[in-house]
Design a protein around this motif. Structure first.
Motif, PDB file in Angstrom:
ATOM      1  N   GLY A 199       0.777  -1.373  -0.087  1.00 31.66           N
ATOM      2  CA  GLY A 199       0.138  -0.100   0.025  1.00 31.66           C
ATOM      3  C   GLY A 199       0.806   1.253   0.225  1.00 31.66           C
ATOM      4  O   GLY A 199       0.522   2.414  -0.456  1.00 31.66           O
ATOM      5  N   GLN A 200       2.177   1.193   0.565  1.00 33.93           N
ATOM      6  CA  GLN A 200       2.916   2.571   0.835  1.00 33.93           C
ATOM      7  C   GLN A 200       3.234   2.809  -0.886  1.00 33.93           C
ATOM      8  O   GLN A 200       3.287   4.145  -1.184  1.00 33.93           O
ATOM      9  N   SER A 201       3.733   1.866  -1.443  1.00 32.40           N
ATOM     10  CA  SER A 201       4.266   2.019  -2.920  1.00 32.40           C
ATOM     11  C   SER A 201       3.222   1.997  -4.018  1.00 32.40           C
ATOM     12  O   SER A 201       3.485   2.473  -4.879  1.00 32.40           O
ATOM     13  N   MET A 202       2.118   1.496  -3.446  1.00 33.31           N
ATOM     14  CA  MET A 202       0.855   1.285  -4.330  1.00 33.31           C
ATOM     15  C   MET A 202       1.476   0.557  -5.746  1.00 33.31           C
ATOM     16  O   MET A 202       1.054   0.873  -6.834  1.00 33.31           O
ATOM     17  N   SER A 203       1.984  -0.468  -5.290  1.00 36.21           N
ATOM     18  CA  SER A 203       2.315  -1.503  -6.116  1.00 36.21           C
ATOM     19  C   SER A 203       2.497  -2.858  -5.734  1.00 36.21           C
ATOM     20  O   SER A 203       2.544  -3.187  -4.576  1.00 36.21           O
TER      21      SER A 203
ATOM     22  N   ALA B  72       4.302  -7.979 -17.591  1.00 35.22           N
ATOM     23  CA  ALA B  72       4.602  -8.125 -18.933  1.00 35.22           C
ATOM     24  C   ALA B  72       3.896  -9.351 -19.528  1.00 35.22           C
ATOM     25  O   ALA B  72       3.800  -9.635 -20.725  1.00 35.22           O
ATOM     26  N   ASP B  73       2.853  -9.862 -18.876  1.00 32.86           N
ATOM     27  CA  ASP B  73       2.135 -11.012 -19.402  1.00 32.86           C
ATOM     28  C   ASP B  73       0.752 -10.631 -19.562  1.00 32.86           C
ATOM     29  O   ASP B  73      -0.333 -11.803 -19.726  1.00 32.86           O
TER      30      ASP B  73
ATOM     31  N   ALA C  69       0.551  -3.325 -12.191  1.00 33.88           N
ATOM     32  CA  ALA C  69      -0.094  -4.337 -13.122  1.00 33.88           C
ATOM     33  C   ALA C  69      -1.443  -3.609 -13.293  1.00 33.88           C
ATOM     34  O   ALA C  69      -2.064  -2.878 -12.744  1.00 33.88           O
ATOM     35  N   ASP C  70      -1.949  -4.110 -14.589  1.00 37.98           N
ATOM     36  CA  ASP C  70      -3.208  -3.554 -14.903  1.00 37.98           C
ATOM     37  C   ASP C  70      -4.412  -4.513 -14.462  1.00 37.98           C
ATOM     38  O   ASP C  70      -5.451  -4.354 -15.310  1.00 37.98           O
TER      39      ASP C  70
END
Length: 441
Positions: free
Chosen positions: A388-392, A439-440, A412-413
């Motif tokens: 949550g801190q880096s939102m990734s 990337a996938d 990621a989307d």
């Protein structure tokens, strides 16, 4: 009657396994496990005693538990593991806050010790540290997608700076069928990354017949439903050609090897009772890199060892530059009471620490160069979850072992589940850790 028990594990992965076994013994006896020690009947602090600093950390945790007890939020404190094993005479006098002690040969007595402390006794149990390796179930405390598999206990290397043989006993390999049965159980539980651990996994089976059996074991493990198999710790003098060939050809075995070298200077290696000299180490690393493309090496380095003058330290620094090992745990030498090295002449603690900082700087620059070279590459990553801190999302590739190395941060989307493997394209670095994007698709 059932009691509420909270376990705190300090130190290495082997300690984690010991703690998980004690937890299972308690659960099987009907006790209730809870994470938070506040509100528990008993807090079990499973300690490390490898270095004086580890014992100081353990004492800090025990004193925090004592504050909870004094405030009426905890009833009893039971101290287990390497620290009471190492200081079994002194600790009973110097830690009146603790209600009982179990050494490394008495983990199986955990439920009896809990009953004793709850009855107002102060048990102090130190069983045979050279006895058979404890078997039995475990309550897994790692995330569901990875787990440790301990294949042996103790150590016969007797490095001059190390207290481990006096804490854990002689080297004892677990029977292979016991190891394989446990591995099958871990695979059935959904473990995807199996981390094979022992003080020295390369010596596995030599106490049976003088022959090395790690390669045999790994071939069997590779037939099971694991995606990754990671190896910790391989001693350089025990690595034979068959083991190297198995590691090289088996796709499930990660091309990441943790080989504790400690130093490269021949005189220091001899004084520290390390087998093999600098030329042997360099030849081994050359062979490993030739046979295992893309190999990531982790090692342990100690600065300020007895006999390390400026020339020997400069030699170490040049060796690290030349070898470009990506990962290194760097420690200033700590003279441990009861070891031969503690009586040897050495540089002072401040100089050892200064040298450690210089080695850390070398390793940071090597890592920065590797991170730069990875830009644009696509790596298979085991997702650990969302930060949550880096939102990734965060995860690890083959090059990062849990808890001791860094992580990879990626966007990621689409949702990415913890424990899933994804392809991540590396696009940057942040504070020495890689960043990227899914990337996938």
């Amino acid at each position: 009657m059932p009691y509420t028990i909270s376990f705190i594990s300090l130190g290495c992965a082997k300690n984690v396994v010991n703690c998980e076994q004690m937890m299972e013994l308690c659960r099987s006896a009907g006790h209730i496990l809870q994470e938070d020690p506040a509100g528990a009947d008993v807090a079990v602090v499973n300690t490390c005693g490898f270095l004086a600093a580890a014992s100081e950390e353990a004492i800090g945790v025990i004193l925090h538990m004592a504050e909870l007890k004094q405030a009426g939020r905890l009833k009893k404190i039971l101290v287990t593991g390497c620290m009471p094993q190492r200081y079994q005479e002194e600790i009973q006098q110097e830690l009146p806050e603790a209600d009982g002690f179990l050494g490394t040969g008495s983990y199986q007595e955990i439920t009896a010790a809990i009953e004793a402390v709850m009855a107002g006794e102060r048990p102090s149990r130190f069983g045979d540290i050279d006895g058979p390796v404890d078997e039995g179930g475990r309550v897994l405390t790692t995330p569901a997608h990875y787990a440790y598999l301990r294949i042996a206990e103790g150590c016969d290397n007797w490095c001059a700076f190390c207290i481990i043989p006096k804490l854990r006993g002689r080297y004892r390999s677990r029977p292979m069928e016991k190891v394989l049965d446990e591995a099958r159980d871990l695979a059935a539980r959904g473990v995807k990354e199996l981390i094979v651990v022992a003080q020295d996994i390369t010596r596995y089976g030599t106490d049976w017949d003088g022959q090395h059996h790690l390669a045999d074991l790994l071939e069997q493990l590779c037939r099971m439903d694991f995606h990754w198999i990671r190896l910790h710790y391989l001693y350089p003098d025990q690595m034979d050609s068959r083991l190297i060939d198995v590691i090289a050809r088996e796709p499930k075995i990660l091309k990441y090897l943790d080989i504790p070298l400690q130093h490269c200077n021949d005189a220091i290696l001899r004084r520290m009772n390390r087998r093999g000299d600098k030329a042997y180490i360099e030849a081994l690393l050359d062979t490993l890199r030739e046979k295992i493309p893309g190999l990531v090496l982790r090692t342990s380095i100690i600065t300020g060892l007895p006999g390390e003058d400026e020339a020997a330290f400069d030699e170490l620094c040049q060796f690290l530059w030349d070898q470009r090992m990506l990962r290194a745990g760097v420690f200033p030498y700590s003279p441990e009471e009861g070891t031969p090295a503690a009586a040897m002449e050495r540089v002072d603690a401040g100089e050892a620490a200064r040298r450690a900082e210089l080695v850390v700087d070398i390793q940071s620059r090597i890592m920065d160069e590797w991170n730069e070279a990875m830009q644009g590459e696509t790596l298979e990553v085991l997702c650990e979850g969302f930060d949550g801190q880096s939102m990734s999302y965060v995860g690890r590739s083959y090059a990062e072992s849990p808890d001791i190395d860094g992580q990879i941060y990626f966007t990621a989307d689409r949702p990415v589940a913890a424990g899933s493997f994804v392809q991540v394209r590396i696009t940057g670095a942040m504070d020495g850790e890689l960043t990227g994007e899914l990337a996938d698709g």
